[in-house]
Write an enzyme that holds these catalytic residues in place. Structure first.
Site, PDB file in Angstrom:
ATOM      1  N   LYS A 240     -22.941 -15.620   2.899  1.00 12.65           N
ATOM      2  CA  LYS A 240     -21.935 -15.981   3.901  1.00 12.65           C
ATOM      3  C   LYS A 240     -22.470 -16.968   4.935  1.00 12.65           C
ATOM      4  O   LYS A 240     -21.758 -17.877   5.371  1.00 12.65           O
ATOM      5  CB  LYS A 240     -21.416 -14.728   4.596  1.00 12.65           C
TER       6      LYS A 240
ATOM      7  N   ASP B 193     -22.115  -8.683   8.235  1.00 11.62           N
ATOM      8  CA  ASP B 193     -21.913 -10.107   8.513  1.00 11.62           C
ATOM      9  C   ASP B 193     -22.956 -10.670   9.477  1.00 11.62           C
ATOM     10  O   ASP B 193     -22.785 -11.772   9.989  1.00 11.62           O
ATOM     11  CB  ASP B 193     -20.517 -10.320   9.102  1.00 11.62           C
TER      12      ASP B 193
ATOM     13  N   ASP C 176     -17.856  -7.731  11.138  1.00 13.26           N
ATOM     14  CA  ASP C 176     -18.082  -6.373  11.621  1.00 13.26           C
ATOM     15  C   ASP C 176     -19.432  -6.176  12.284  1.00 13.26           C
ATOM     16  O   ASP C 176     -19.737  -5.097  12.770  1.00 13.26           O
ATOM     17  CB  ASP C 176     -17.890  -5.347  10.502  1.00 13.26           C
TER      18      ASP C 176
ATOM     19  N   GLY D  96     -15.681 -11.364  -0.197  1.00 17.17           N
ATOM     20  CA  GLY D  96     -16.290 -11.200  -1.507  1.00 17.17           C
ATOM     21  C   GLY D  96     -15.270 -10.887  -2.579  1.00 17.17           C
ATOM     22  O   GLY D  96     -15.610 -10.815  -3.765  1.00 17.17           O
TER      23      GLY D  96
ATOM     24  N   ASP E 297     -13.899 -12.593   8.567  1.00 19.63           N
ATOM     25  CA  ASP E 297     -14.173 -11.734   7.427  1.00 19.63           C
ATOM     26  C   ASP E 297     -12.859 -11.031   7.085  1.00 19.63           C
ATOM     27  O   ASP E 297     -12.066 -10.727   7.975  1.00 19.63           O
ATOM     28  CB  ASP E 297     -15.246 -10.718   7.819  1.00 19.63           C
ATOM     29  N   LYS E 298     -12.609 -10.798   5.805  1.00 18.75           N
ATOM     30  CA  LYS E 298     -11.316 -10.202   5.431  1.00 18.75           C
ATOM     31  C   LYS E 298     -11.283  -8.691   5.612  1.00 18.75           C
ATOM     32  O   LYS E 298     -10.548  -8.159   6.436  1.00 18.75           O
ATOM     33  CB  LYS E 298     -10.952 -10.539   3.977  1.00 18.75           C
ATOM     34  N   THR E 299     -12.104  -8.012   4.846  1.00 17.94           N
ATOM     35  CA  THR E 299     -11.997  -6.557   4.769  1.00 17.94           C
ATOM     36  C   THR E 299     -12.523  -5.903   6.036  1.00 17.94           C
ATOM     37  O   THR E 299     -13.658  -6.119   6.446  1.00 17.94           O
ATOM     38  CB  THR E 299     -12.768  -6.028   3.546  1.00 17.94           C
TER      39      THR E 299
END
Length: 705
Positions: free
Chosen positions: A566, A589, A585, A539, A388-390
């Site tokens: 996702k 997710d 997180d 996102g 996951d990015k953020t």
């Protein structure tokens, strides 16, 4: 872990309202001793050690050794070997039978109890084999004493039981060391707490604390229960939770965890959880469950151990028949005993559970909490790690990445922007103020005004200054002029570009992006070194995602993915034949973590009850994923090495014990067989302990120490 926060989608929406931010930001965000000592460990089928621990085997070993020495000394066989004569004491003929009986009853008790337990549970295994061997040896010795056999066997019985006890003592010590992390966790909690009462404090047992109590934690003291800082600020050592060696600042409103240490200042903590509800207790439960969980390799080892029992019994029976037919009744007793002893699946039973205990304990000490053993075992087969990015690869907060000024004075542009933003609580405003503070003083501003969807405005040193995005320039019909050339690259990256306007002219511009974690580049590079592909799911708009991916060297980007979709993206990778580890997180997710072959919750902090993840990283360092992969590889190698050694040893040793090479003058006495069997156990235990020397990388330094 903090509750699920609005992701970049919501945050960027606020950017548009506050600053008239770029349209590109249109994505959504990803959102004490163990009880096993009483039953022994999983790998030993059946009764295990029947409630005995290392101290029990140690005491029985020393007493049995003491009793065995005179039995060996008065043995006629040993006297012939070494050419001496024992003194002719009255009743000397009964020394060996009497002491041998005591040795069998006292020293053999753990094995006999374990054998009974395995029979009762209908799970024949190691303890039943040992029980049969020492019972046959005792029966043969007693029969010899009464003249039914011409076989002096008491000294071998004593040696056999003594060596068995020694091997089990060493094994239990190894298991105790492997699980020492659990005892260490329990010891982290203080026995007493200083509870705040009217007019002062009182010392109370930590177990008497209740939710709502306020406790005083002095410098160097441990927090007695989970809670929230009610007053004060301190640097808190949380290494026992996160594996992070550097203390972190905790002030009013921040969560603190039982067992952590206030290093420099006193704080007052309002208790929210005590006893079994604390994070520390949760971690301990996770470690215990992981150590007791059964892996695929464990199932294989248990089946092999059970099969070996039947192989050993059949081999012993065949051996007895062959030697009887050969006309050697003594060997028909001695050789089967040797087969039963040598075939004990002791090393086989220890091969897997000891590796499990060591790997989960050392991982926990470095902030890697293994909830599901299969997840850790499966991690070595992962083809792609999907981050996951953020909040995972990035910090989830913006930072100023660039400043440009029309007159070249970038510090002045940044200072003016910060002065205007000082009264704003917007995340971008805080980022601008922080960046300006690092460069120098921030001037004071008056007349602050927020302009919805366009930006903010205030007066600084008599000059009207405004900060905002494209909507601000459009409203005031302002031309950025040559600044457009400088900001084009930022816009291509999808960064938030804010213009600074003074006295009706554009004097500069700022670019802000979600800050990439310093550790993320190294995590991606190390995963590539291990032959693992790295993907990113987010996102955010594709341009934003691809800019981050380019910085980090990520192989595949899944952008503009809604949180609820996702898990479908993870399933898509699996449909392409990939084994996927999802790193997120643990809240937003959760479906994707559950869908993945391995779910890893990162940055879990104090929340260890994340049901969707098989592995929990207490810190937010993505390099922990590399440590999980290395631990999986190393643990699997140790399991396979131990299984090969244990199985291979039995394949070679059983024919030797049966007397297959007696024609060449080579015989293997049962006591020597017991010594070799114990030696194989020690080798397996030592090999498992070598797992501690594995380098798990920067995020696991405290793990491999």
């Amino acid at each position: 872990m903090t509750p699920a926060s609005p992701g970049p989608a919501a945050e960027e929406h606020r950017v548009d309202e506050h600053h008239g931010g770029n349209d590109e930001h249109a994505g959504g965000r990803s959102g004490g001793e163990h009880a096993a000592h009483d039953e022994h460990h999983e790998g030993h089928s059946g009764g295990g050690h029947a409630g005995h621990d290392a101290a029990t085997f140690r005491d029985r070993f020393w007493w049995t050794l003491t009793l065995t020495l005179p039995v060996v000394f008065f043995s006629s066989t040993v006297q012939d070997w070494f050419g001496y004569s024992a003194p002719g004491l009255p009743g000397a003929d009964w020394i060996s039978p009497v002491l041998g009986t005591v040795i069998y009853v006292y020293g053999g008790a753990p094995f006999l109890k374990g054998a009974v337990s395995e029979i009762r549970d209908r799970q024949p295994g190691m303890m039943l084999l040992i029980g049969m061997a020492i019972t046959v040896a005792y029966g043969a010795s007693a029969a010899t004493t009464f003249g039914w056999f011409d076989l002096e066997f008491w000294w071998e019985l004593g040696g056999l039981i003594t060596v068995m006890l020694l091997g089990h003592w060493m094994e239990m010590r190894a298991i105790g060391r492997a699980r020492s992390a659990l005892a260490a966790l329990a010891e982290l909690l203080p026995d007493e707490a200083e509870r705040v009462v009217d007019g002062g404090t009182e010392i109370v047992p930590a177990g008497d604390l209740e939710a709502g109590d306020v406790v005083l934690v002095r410098p160097g003291g441990r927090v007695p229960a989970d809670g929230v800082v009610a007053d004060g600020t301190a640097e808190v050592d949380e290494s026992m939770i996160t594996g992070e060696s550097r203390p972190v600042s905790r002030s009013e409103g921040d969560e603190v965890v039982a067992g952590t240490v206030a290093t420099d200042s006193a704080i007052r903590v309002r208790v929210e959880a005590t006893g079994d509800d604390t994070t520390l207790a949760g971690i301990r439960r996770l470690v215990e469950e992981a150590q007791q969980s059964r892996s695929r390799s464990q199932v294989l080892a248990d089946r092999a151990a059970a099969l070996l029992f039947f192989v050993a019994v059949a081999s012993a029976a065949i051996t007895a028949v062959v030697w009887l037919v050969a006309g050697s009744p003594d060997d028909a007793v001695v050789r089967p005993v040797g087969v039963l002893v040598i075939a004990c699946p002791h090393a086989l039973g220890l091969a897997i559970p000891l590796v499990i205990s060591i790997s989960t304990s050392m991982a926990a000490s470095g902030g890697i909490l293994v909830k599901d053993r299969l997840s850790l075992e499966r991690m070595r087969t992962v083809d792609v790690v999907l981050f996951d990015k953020t909040g995972t690869l990035t910090k989830g907060r913006h930072t100023v990445i660039g400043v440009v000024a029309a007159d070249g004075d970038e510090d002045r542009v940044l200072a003016l922007a910060a002065a205007v933003e000082s009264d704003s609580e917007h995340p971008l405003a805080r980022a601008i103020v922080a960046a300006a503070g690092d460069r120098g003083e921030i001037p004071e501003a008056t007349g602050f005004k927020a302009m919805s969807g366009r930006g903010v405005e205030a007066e600084v040193d008599g000059v009207k200054v405004a900060v905002g995005g494209p909507a601000l320039l459009a409203e005031r019909d302002l031309d950025p002029g040559t600044l457009e050339e400088h900001t084009a690259e930022w816009k291509d990256r999808g960064a938030a570009v804010l213009s600074v306007v003074a006295d009706g002219k554009v004097i500069g511009a700022l670019a802000l992006e979600d800050e990439i974690r310093d550790e993320s580049r190294e995590a991606v590079a190390r995963l590539h070194d291990l032959g693992v592909e790295v993907g990113m799911i987010t996102g955010d708009a594709r341009r934003v995602a691809e800019a981050v991916a380019a910085d980090l060297g990520i192989d595949e980007v899944l952008a503009e993915v809604l949180p609820e979709d996702k898990h479908a993206e993870v399933a898509g990778l699996q449909d392409r034949g990939k084994t996927v580890a999802m790193v997120g997180d643990g809240v937003n997710d959760a479906p994707a973590l559950a869908q993945a072959d391995v779910g890893i919750a990162i940055g879990a902090g104090t929340d260890v009850a994340i049901e969707s993840a098989g592995v929990v990283l207490a810190s937010d360092d993505p390099r922990g994923v590399v440590a999980v992969r290395r631990l999986s590889d190393a643990g699997y190698r140790k399991m396979i090495q131990n299984l090969w050694w244990a199985a291979g040893y039995n394949v070679l040793a059983i024919p030797l014990a049966a007397g297959a090479f007696a024609w060449a003058g080579f015989v293997l006495p049962p006591a020597v067989g017991a010594l070799l069997m114990s030696a194989s156990t020690v080798i397996v235990a030592v090999n498992a302990q070598l797992l501690r020397r594995v380098d798990l990388g920067p995020a696991g330094k405290s793990v491999s120490s």
